[in-house]
Design a protein around this motif. Structure first.
Motif, PDB file in Angstrom:
ATOM      1  N   MET A  36       2.817 -19.658   8.895  1.00 42.59           N
ATOM      2  CA  MET A  36       2.929 -18.514   8.243  1.00 42.59           C
ATOM      3  C   MET A  36       4.433 -18.640   7.295  1.00 42.59           C
ATOM      4  O   MET A  36       4.371 -18.097   6.107  1.00 42.59           O
ATOM      5  CB  MET A  36       2.968 -17.302   9.117  1.00 42.59           C
ATOM      6  N   ILE A  37       5.209 -19.026   7.721  1.00 40.97           N
ATOM      7  CA  ILE A  37       6.707 -19.067   7.154  1.00 40.97           C
ATOM      8  C   ILE A  37       6.616 -20.186   6.020  1.00 40.97           C
ATOM      9  O   ILE A  37       7.085 -19.964   4.885  1.00 40.97           O
ATOM     10  CB  ILE A  37       7.736 -19.521   8.144  1.00 40.97           C
ATOM     11  N   TRP A  38       5.678 -21.158   6.427  1.00 40.40           N
ATOM     12  CA  TRP A  38       5.545 -22.576   5.573  1.00 40.40           C
ATOM     13  C   TRP A  38       4.912 -21.770   4.117  1.00 40.40           C
ATOM     14  O   TRP A  38       5.097 -22.226   3.149  1.00 40.40           O
ATOM     15  CB  TRP A  38       5.056 -23.443   6.244  1.00 40.40           C
ATOM     16  N   ARG A  39       3.751 -21.214   4.661  1.00 46.32           N
ATOM     17  CA  ARG A  39       2.916 -20.608   3.433  1.00 46.32           C
ATOM     18  C   ARG A  39       3.717 -19.803   2.619  1.00 46.32           C
ATOM     19  O   ARG A  39       3.635 -19.728   1.491  1.00 46.32           O
ATOM     20  CB  ARG A  39       1.584 -19.955   4.236  1.00 46.32           C
ATOM     21  N   ALA A  40       4.621 -18.911   3.168  1.00 46.19           N
ATOM     22  CA  ALA A  40       5.431 -17.927   2.390  1.00 46.19           C
ATOM     23  C   ALA A  40       6.233 -18.738   1.495  1.00 46.19           C
ATOM     24  O   ALA A  40       6.449 -18.094   0.171  1.00 46.19           O
ATOM     25  CB  ALA A  40       6.315 -17.064   3.181  1.00 46.19           C
ATOM     26  N   VAL A  41       6.931 -19.834   1.865  1.00 47.88           N
ATOM     27  CA  VAL A  41       7.728 -20.614   1.149  1.00 47.88           C
ATOM     28  C   VAL A  41       6.886 -21.242  -0.099  1.00 47.88           C
ATOM     29  O   VAL A  41       7.373 -21.283  -1.173  1.00 47.88           O
ATOM     30  CB  VAL A  41       8.520 -21.710   2.182  1.00 47.88           C
ATOM     31  N   ARG A  44       5.037 -18.093  -2.317  1.00 43.54           N
ATOM     32  CA  ARG A  44       6.041 -16.969  -2.787  1.00 43.54           C
ATOM     33  C   ARG A  44       7.385 -17.737  -3.340  1.00 43.54           C
ATOM     34  O   ARG A  44       8.137 -17.091  -4.288  1.00 43.54           O
ATOM     35  CB  ARG A  44       6.436 -16.068  -1.757  1.00 43.54           C
ATOM     36  N   THR A  47      11.096 -16.138   1.781  1.00 41.48           N
ATOM     37  CA  THR A  47      10.650 -15.461   2.728  1.00 41.48           C
ATOM     38  C   THR A  47      10.951 -13.972   2.551  1.00 41.48           C
ATOM     39  O   THR A  47      10.831 -13.379   3.615  1.00 41.48           O
ATOM     40  CB  THR A  47      11.276 -16.020   4.035  1.00 41.48           C
ATOM     41  N   LEU A  50       8.792 -11.185   4.916  1.00 37.66           N
ATOM     42  CA  LEU A  50       8.070 -11.548   5.495  1.00 37.66           C
ATOM     43  C   LEU A  50       8.345 -11.238   6.872  1.00 37.66           C
ATOM     44  O   LEU A  50       7.459 -10.890   7.951  1.00 37.66           O
ATOM     45  CB  LEU A  50       8.167 -13.338   5.547  1.00 37.66           C
ATOM     46  N   GLU A  53       6.554  -7.801   7.444  1.00 40.39           N
ATOM     47  CA  GLU A  53       5.061  -8.252   7.819  1.00 40.39           C
ATOM     48  C   GLU A  53       4.867  -8.468   9.176  1.00 40.39           C
ATOM     49  O   GLU A  53       3.667  -8.503   9.428  1.00 40.39           O
ATOM     50  CB  GLU A  53       4.573  -9.060   6.520  1.00 40.39           C
ATOM     51  N   ILE A  69      13.372 -16.310  11.525  1.00 41.18           N
ATOM     52  CA  ILE A  69      12.727 -17.196  10.340  1.00 41.18           C
ATOM     53  C   ILE A  69      14.021 -17.744   9.511  1.00 41.18           C
ATOM     54  O   ILE A  69      13.610 -19.002   9.158  1.00 41.18           O
ATOM     55  CB  ILE A  69      12.096 -16.005   9.449  1.00 41.18           C
TER      56      ILE A  69
END
Length: 97
Positions: A36-41, A44, A47, A50, A53, A69
């Motif tokens: 989830m953190i990797w996808r945000a980076v 977007r 983070t 995030l 969220e 995070i």
């Protein structure tokens, strides 16, 4: 802005993310939470937001989640799989200087 390093390839599925560091020839396997953190980076560029969220729906403290995070992102930066484009690149010293 955070972005994957040029020598990194990654793929995500419902079970997590696989990150291949071509330069070192190593894999980094991320669980769904880390993904989830990797996808945000990667989507977007950072983070921001995030922590809220993740924390609000689960009843956790957003500040504590934000610190976790940030620590994880720092580990990815130290491992060289993420690059912060806002920071100036460090010049490598040549061995003869």
């Amino acid at each position: 802005m955070l972005t994957p390093a040029l020598h990194v390839h990654h793929a995500t599925d419902p079970y997590g993310t696989a990150v291949l560091d071509i330069r070192r020839g190593t894999w980094l396997m991320l669980d769904p939470d880390a993904s989830m953190i990797w996808r945000a980076v990667t989507v977007r560029g950072g983070t921001a937001g995030l922590a809220d969220e993740i924390a609000v729906p689960t009843g956790q403290d957003p500040q504590a989640v934000g610190e976790q995070i940030a620590a994880f992102v720092d580990e990815l930066l130290a491992a060289g799989v993420l690059v912060d484009t806002a920071r100036p690149a460090r010049r490598k010293r040549r061995w003869w200087r």
